[in-house]
Design an enzyme around this catalytic site. Structure first.
Site, PDB file in Angstrom:
ATOM      1  N   CYS A 117      -2.516  -6.692   7.075  1.00 29.58           N
ATOM      2  CA  CYS A 117      -1.610  -7.671   6.472  1.00 29.58           C
ATOM      3  C   CYS A 117      -2.174  -9.088   6.462  1.00 29.58           C
ATOM      4  O   CYS A 117      -1.664  -9.957   5.756  1.00 29.58           O
ATOM      5  CB  CYS A 117      -0.263  -7.658   7.196  1.00 29.58           C
ATOM      6  SG  CYS A 117       0.578  -6.064   7.108  1.00 29.58           S
ATOM      7  N   HIS A 257       3.738 -14.134   6.141  1.00 28.66           N
ATOM      8  CA  HIS A 257       3.700 -12.717   5.793  1.00 28.66           C
ATOM      9  C   HIS A 257       5.105 -12.145   5.934  1.00 28.66           C
ATOM     10  O   HIS A 257       5.794 -12.380   6.932  1.00 28.66           O
ATOM     11  CB  HIS A 257       2.726 -11.999   6.716  1.00 28.66           C
ATOM     12  CG  HIS A 257       2.835 -10.516   6.691  1.00 28.66           C
ATOM     13  ND1 HIS A 257       2.795  -9.788   5.519  1.00 28.66           N
ATOM     14  CD2 HIS A 257       3.002  -9.611   7.686  1.00 28.66           C
ATOM     15  CE1 HIS A 257       2.925  -8.501   5.802  1.00 28.66           C
ATOM     16  NE2 HIS A 257       3.057  -8.373   7.106  1.00 28.66           N
ATOM     17  N   ASN A 287       7.850  -5.269   2.719  1.00 34.05           N
ATOM     18  CA  ASN A 287       6.530  -5.649   3.220  1.00 34.05           C
ATOM     19  C   ASN A 287       5.464  -4.912   2.416  1.00 34.05           C
ATOM     20  O   ASN A 287       5.338  -3.692   2.504  1.00 34.05           O
ATOM     21  CB  ASN A 287       6.440  -5.288   4.711  1.00 34.05           C
ATOM     22  CG  ASN A 287       5.087  -5.586   5.324  1.00 34.05           C
ATOM     23  OD1 ASN A 287       4.131  -5.926   4.635  1.00 34.05           O
ATOM     24  ND2 ASN A 287       4.997  -5.438   6.633  1.00 34.05           N
TER      25      ASN A 287
END
Length: 362
Positions: A117, A257, A287
């Protein structure tokens, strides 16, 4: 001539049309809208339905096509392409090479980067280094994932978190005091027990057993990841602010994020940044790993103004994390209005036809 900086001059993005909401999710796994919203904060997520030849590369093609049409730059003017995806279309060749060939970027080289990520953060810094060194003038940085392809839909603790999507930015050389100013990046190697895909690499090759045991899907121990993510991202934000003599009130936008709404809120609070200055789309995007930051920029672009001070932060498997300080390079409302309707669509228009349209727009 002044110092060369690397500035973002355009944003593209794409998410699939199909939306998986919490009501449908509750029919797939033992969960509920209330349970998901309290613990994760995701109401809906976009899912790329399984289709032959479709994967994260498809999502990135759509995002890059939009970027070219919005910015008006020529594919031949691109010097480099960086692609961030945890699970690319193929182990080889690279997804970057496929994108380069798809759009006829005949003067570009490129490669894939994998830092889970946090990949988009690392790639931005890499692109900036190439530009500052005078090696490149225009670079496309892509981030995204088709996490639905490796999500375990029998695990209610992980499957509601993730969605599919991709975003990209164009970075260019400038002598203005704009662009990526500074960043702090870390990896400690402690994350393997808590966040991983166990099988599929050379350490544990695919077998009937690994497939039956869901070892090709995301494994996460949520409490441990949550704790590290909040502490590490907020610490990185504070570090980069101190290094650049910034206070929380100086930050126009924090772009975290999009892992979990509770993580985003805790990180902002620890860094002292008001939630009205935090980009959030996890509630309707989920996500998408390295795609979350560029997709935030894509969605919030009309609200961005030249000179805005932004901090990006991310946390991923490994553990990998960091924060970047960036000064925005253009008025987003003006550029967002240029978004064309004629997006490149796989199966509806060939690359040659798209390229001919592109040439006609110049």
């Amino acid at each position: 001539m002044g110092n060369i900086n690397a500035v973002i001059t355009g944003v593209g993005g794409y998410v699939p049309d199909y939306i998986l909401d919490n009501e449908e999710m509750s029919r797939i796994v033992d969960t509920s809208d209330e349970w998901i919203m309290q613990r994760i904060g995701v109401k809906t997520r976009h899912i790329l339905k399984p289709e032959q030849g479709c994967g994260v590369g498809y999502l990135m093609k759509r995002a890059v096509a939009q970027l070219f049409l919005k910015t008006g730059v020529s594919p031949e003017s691109i010097d480099m392409v960086l692609c961030c995806a945890t699970e690319p279309d193929y182990h080889f060749p690279s997804t970057a090479s496929i994108i380069i060939g798809e759009f006829g970027m005949t003067n570009a080289f490129g490669f894939d980067m994998e830092a889970a990520c946090a990949g988009f953060l690392y790639a931005l810094d890499t692109a900036s280094a190439y530009i500052r060194a005078g090696r490149c003038k225009r670079i496309i940085v892509m981030g995204g994932d088709q996490i639905s392809a490796y999500t375990n839909y029998t695990d209610r603790n992980t499957c509601p978190i993730f969605g599919d999507g991709a975003g990209c930015v164009l970075m260019e050389a400038t002598t203005e005091e704009l662009g990526l100013i500074d960043g702090v990046y870390h990896v400690d190697g402690k994350g393997f027990p808590y966040l991983r895909q166990t099988a599929g690499g050379t350490a544990k090759v695919a077998s009937y057993e690994t497939v039956d045991n869901h070892e090709h899907t995301v494994y996460q121990e949520g409490r441990a990841v949550y704790k590290h993510a909040v502490i590490d991202m907020s610490t990185a934000i504070i570090e980069v602010m101190k290094r650049n003599n910034l206070e929380a009130k100086d930050i126009d936008w924090l772009v975290p994020h999009q892992a979990n709404i509770n993580i985003e809120e805790s990180v902002a609070q620890r860094a002292g940044i008001d939630k009205s200055h935090v980009m959030i789309n996890v509630d309707h995007m989920g996500n998408s790993s390295s795609g979350t930051i560029p997709l935030c920029l894509w969605e919030y672009e009309p609200r961005l103004k030249k000179g805005d001070k932004l901090i990006f932060t991310a946390f991923g498997a490994g553990f990998t994390w960091g924060a970047s300080y960036l000064i925005w390079g253009y008025d987003g409302a003006t550029e967002a209005a240029k978004s064309p309707a004629e997006f490149y669509k796989e199966g509806e228009i060939t690359r040659e036809e798209w390229y001919a349209k592109r040439k006609n727009r110049e």
